[in-house]
Design a protein around this motif. Structure first.
Motif, PDB file in Angstrom:
ATOM      1  N   SER A  91       9.360   5.660 -52.041  1.00 30.76           N
ATOM      2  CA  SER A  91       8.873   4.850 -50.914  1.00 30.76           C
ATOM      3  C   SER A  91       8.594   5.671 -49.662  1.00 30.76           C
ATOM      4  CB  SER A  91       9.809   3.682 -50.570  1.00 30.76           C
ATOM      5  OG  SER A  91      10.849   4.065 -49.692  1.00 30.76           O
ATOM      6  N   LYS A 178      15.246  -3.527 -51.971  1.00 26.52           N
ATOM      7  CA  LYS A 178      14.124  -2.590 -52.019  1.00 26.52           C
ATOM      8  C   LYS A 178      13.971  -1.897 -53.362  1.00 26.52           C
ATOM      9  CE  LYS A 178      12.131   1.127 -49.187  1.00 26.52           C
ATOM     10  NZ  LYS A 178      12.340   1.972 -47.968  1.00 26.52           N
ATOM     11  N   TYR A 197      10.677   1.553 -57.123  1.00 24.94           N
ATOM     12  CA  TYR A 197      10.300   0.869 -55.888  1.00 24.94           C
ATOM     13  C   TYR A 197       9.134  -0.068 -56.195  1.00 24.94           C
ATOM     14  CZ  TYR A 197       8.382   0.404 -51.118  1.00 24.94           C
ATOM     15  OH  TYR A 197       7.903  -0.069 -49.931  1.00 24.94           O
ATOM     16  N   ALA A 199       7.480  -2.399 -54.715  1.00 27.68           N
ATOM     17  CA  ALA A 199       6.419  -2.612 -53.722  1.00 27.68           C
ATOM     18  C   ALA A 199       5.404  -1.478 -53.708  1.00 27.68           C
ATOM     19  CB  ALA A 199       7.045  -2.774 -52.331  1.00 27.68           C
ATOM     20  N   LYS A 202       1.340  -0.007 -57.952  1.00 27.63           N
ATOM     21  CA  LYS A 202       0.113  -0.794 -58.025  1.00 27.63           C
ATOM     22  C   LYS A 202       0.038  -1.561 -59.337  1.00 27.63           C
ATOM     23  CE  LYS A 202      -1.373   0.755 -54.115  1.00 27.63           C
ATOM     24  NZ  LYS A 202      -1.451  -0.108 -52.932  1.00 27.63           N
ATOM     25  N   GLN A 204       2.651  -2.761 -62.454  1.00 29.70           N
ATOM     26  CA  GLN A 204       4.034  -2.833 -62.893  1.00 29.70           C
ATOM     27  C   GLN A 204       4.168  -2.236 -64.281  1.00 29.70           C
ATOM     28  OE1 GLN A 204       6.606  -3.804 -61.190  1.00 29.70           O
ATOM     29  NE2 GLN A 204       5.514  -4.494 -59.378  1.00 29.70           N
TER      30      GLN A 204
END
Length: 207
Positions: A91, A178, A197, A199, A202, A204
């Motif tokens: 991240s 997170k 992470y 988030a 792009k 999964q």
């Protein structure tokens, strides 16, 4: 007599000054190699179990004490986005920063639109999105590969999610809001762990 003392004193003084000058010229410069950034671990990392189903103390006592300590350390580091012997958290790190300290990767693979960079000498693989951000940090260390899934459950309780991918079973623990921690393996022992992470991914991935 005083004149003789002066004659011996002057050559001795010159020899002492020359010796000091030579010592200063041969002294090595104070240089140091580049060191990767340090990671601040969260405070109070003891007993990092799954709060939804914590194991009893008697269950943990049946584990190899070294493995119990290692599992707790794994969770502690996962909470800040990284793994043992790696100062590049998911991240907040881009892959160029890793290569600045570790050099070029040994291998680069494309999986589901993302790239994975393998650094064999460190036993680490990084998943990187299109923005060069690291979203997955994987460790294949030999000490992790000594841990069994049963030992993980005794320390952390049941996983939040169980998946499978190409014959591997994947136990997923949500260590905080997170990051996820994944234990992956096809046998009773762990093959690798993944600090993930979501988030930053792009696409999964399963493991």
């Amino acid at each position: 007599m005083k004149r003789i003392a002066k004659i011996y004193f002057i050559p001795c003084l010159l020899a002492l000054l020359v010796g000091c000058s030579n010592d200063q010229e041969t002294e090595a410069p104070n240089t140091s190699p580049k060191q990767p950034p340090t990671i601040n671990e969260p405070t109070n990392p003891t007993n990092p179990t799954n709060p939804s189903n914590p194991p009893s103390n008697s269950q943990q006592n049946n584990n190899n004490p070294k493995h119990t300590t290692l599992i707790q350390e794994i969770v502690s580091l996962a909470k800040v986005g990284t793994v043992k012997n790696c100062s590049f958290p998911a991240s907040t790190t881009v892959i160029d920063e890793v290569m600045l300290y570790w050099g070029e990767p040994d291998q680069e693979d494309f999986v589901a639109g993302n790239r994975y960079f393998t650094f064999s000498s460190h036993g680490i693989v990084f998943g990187v999105n299109k923005g060069e951000q690291i979203f997955d940090v994987r460790s294949y260390s030999k000490e992790i590969q000594q841990i069994t899934f049963d030992e993980v459950e005794k320390v952390l309780g049941k996983p939040n999610n169980v998946r499978s991918n190409s014959g591997d079973k994947i136990w997923v623990y949500n260590v905080n809001e997170k990051f996820q921690l994944k234990f992956v393996g096809s046998k009773s022992t762990i093959d690798h762990i993944s600090v993930f992470y979501p988030a930053g991914a792009k696409n999964q991935m399963a493991g």
